[in-house]
Design an enzyme around this catalytic site. Structure first.
Site, PDB file in Angstrom:
ATOM      1  N   ARG A  90     -59.879  36.534  58.160  1.00 44.04           N
ATOM      2  CA  ARG A  90     -59.062  37.445  58.963  1.00 44.04           C
ATOM      3  C   ARG A  90     -59.899  38.089  60.068  1.00 44.04           C
ATOM      4  O   ARG A  90     -59.438  38.236  61.208  1.00 44.04           O
ATOM      5  CB  ARG A  90     -58.455  38.521  58.069  1.00 44.04           C
ATOM      6  N   ASN A 144     -48.406  35.360  54.942  1.00 46.76           N
ATOM      7  CA  ASN A 144     -48.268  35.226  56.390  1.00 46.76           C
ATOM      8  C   ASN A 144     -48.945  33.959  56.912  1.00 46.76           C
ATOM      9  O   ASN A 144     -49.906  33.486  56.307  1.00 46.76           O
ATOM     10  CB  ASN A 144     -48.908  36.443  57.079  1.00 46.76           C
ATOM     11  N   HIS A 194     -41.848  38.928  62.143  1.00 46.73           N
ATOM     12  CA  HIS A 194     -42.735  39.671  63.029  1.00 46.73           C
ATOM     13  C   HIS A 194     -42.300  39.569  64.490  1.00 46.73           C
ATOM     14  O   HIS A 194     -43.117  39.771  65.403  1.00 46.73           O
ATOM     15  CB  HIS A 194     -44.190  39.233  62.867  1.00 46.73           C
ATOM     16  N   TYR A 244     -44.545  44.814  65.825  1.00 48.08           N
ATOM     17  CA  TYR A 244     -45.232  43.603  66.274  1.00 48.08           C
ATOM     18  C   TYR A 244     -44.879  43.239  67.712  1.00 48.08           C
ATOM     19  O   TYR A 244     -45.602  42.467  68.353  1.00 48.08           O
ATOM     20  CB  TYR A 244     -44.913  42.431  65.349  1.00 48.08           C
TER      21      TYR A 244
END
Length: 421
Positions: A90, A144, A194, A244
């Protein structure tokens, strides 16, 4: 009723456990299996999970295992919440796109594509093993990017529904502002995962009075602060975008901000270390307050509601989920995965009629759907050119040289997770 959680060693899991314990009448679980290859984390979280159940008087049995096939065998539903590459991956997703002047974020833009490429093959492998061990089980995907992952699952013929906590968070927030119960709030929530807007906020159900104009007139400043957007955005649009949308509506501002502060991945990694230290305390028998800062607010309630609707055999429930379009938004392909209100029962979700977005929103939805088509193709078949085409199609990239440079960076930072690279 047996439920399994793939990624049960996540620091999120106590939030889920707390929801299962509090809402046991809604979802009467007899056996809950937490599955994760990270043995040390799993032991900590499994112990806390048992203490939470005991404190709240839940009679269900909680077991832990690293054996996926044994863990999901005979399950009625399997919730998948995993992060391929962990927080280290990430951190990369949030960092290298900034070198090209693009948003670094784990679910959208170039970083989101990297996550999709790492994640889709792993989730599909897990799903095939679930199909063999528990052929009637529903798969609830919280991994996700939810829209792309759910689309991959559905295209492979799995009984799958995608779930996100954005809608339930907004529902709770609006209910508090209007001083009503969350059950009284129905959102006209439309878009892709999102990438959604609230086109209406109805009191009493899908046919209730739309109080969105009142909500914006009385509380636009507070809502804008939550979204980290200027109030003028809400005033001029007359709808509530998800937070988002800030990556699209204020891209350059966000890029500047991200370059000036520690990444969210670094913050979360630090928070996870603190959480794991708390979880190791044998006297802790409730989710700690720090967990609220980790993200995923209300996701346990959304997961319980969805699992109960899929498995309960009772009246259908209405809930925001990620599922096949099938004509709901006629300007998108039928096999696109959209995020809308749906009627959910044992046969799965069926989208309710949704407001048709005007071109300001429909154009962006169609654009991102085209990107998701190409992203899924790249995730399934690999290849540098497919990655490049997906990036070129993304509305936050869209320039030839930029997409080329991002492709090189994406592949360089993800070689260990992409065998074809």
């Amino acid at each position: 009723m047996k439920l399994a959680v793939v990624g049960g060693g996540s620091t999120y899991t106590p939030e889920l456990i707390d929801g299962f314990a509090r809402l046991r009448d809604t979802l009467p679980i007899s056996e809950l299996v937490l599955i994760d290859p990270a043995a040390e984390r799993l032991e900590l979280i499994g112990g806390l999970a048992r203490r939470i159940f005991a404190r709240q008087g839940h009679p269900g049995r909680i077991t832990t295992t690293a054996d996926l096939d044994a863990g999901v065998a005979g399950a009625d539903a399997v919730l998948i919440q995993l992060r391929v590459g962990g927080q280290a991956a990430r951190l990369q997703d949030e960092t290298w796109p900034l070198e090209c002047g693009c948003v670094g974020q784990e679910t959208t833009g170039a970083g989101g594509l990297a996550k999709a490429l790492r994640t889709v093959p792993v989730v599909l492998d897990i799903a095939e093993r679930i199909r063999r061990a528990a052929p009637d089980a529903w798969i609830i995907d919280f991994t996700n990017p939810v829209g792309i992952v759910t689309r991959a699952l559905l295209q492979a013929g799995h009984k799958a529904v995608g779930l996100c906590n954005v809608a339930i968070g907004l529902q709770r927030r609006f209910a508090a502002l209007l001083e009503v119960t969350p059950a009284e709030i129905h959102l006209d929530h439309v878009g892709l995962n999102h990438l959604t807007w609230e086109f209406g906020v109805r009191l009493g159900g899908p046919d209730g009075t739309d109080v969105l104009p009142r909500l914006l007139a009385e509380h636009a400043e507070a809502i804008a602060d939550d979204l980290r957007m200027p109030r003028v955005v809400l005033d001029r649009l007359g709808v509530v975008p998800s937070y988002y949308l800030r990556y699209f509506y204020a891209h350059d501002e966000v890029v500047r901000e991200l370059g000036e502060k520690p990444s969210r991945a670094a913050e979360v990694a630090s928070m996870e270390r603190e959480l794991l230290a708390l979880y190791a305390d044998p006297t802790l028998d409730e989710k700690p307050a720090l967990l609220a800062k980790r993200g995923g607010a209300f996701y346990s309630e959304a997961a319980v509601d969805l699992a109960a609707a899929l498995l309960g055999g009772g009246e259908p429930a209405v809930q925001v989920v990620n599922t096949r379009n099938d004509g709901t938004l006629p300007f998108l392909p039928d096999d696109a995965v959209i995020e809308v209100q749906a009627r959910v029962d044992g046969s799965g979700p069926v989208p309710l009629a949704a407001p048709r977005p005007d071109p300001l929103y429909a154009g962006l939805l169609a654009h991102v759907t085209a990107y998701e088509d190409l992203a899924l193709d790249a995730a399934l078949r690999g290849g540098r050119e497919r990655v490049f085409r997906a990036l070129l199609a993304h509305p936050l990239v869209g320039q030839f040289d930029l997409a080329d440079g991002l492709t090189d960076r994406l592949l360089a930072h993800n070689k260990e997770h992409l065998p074809w690279a």
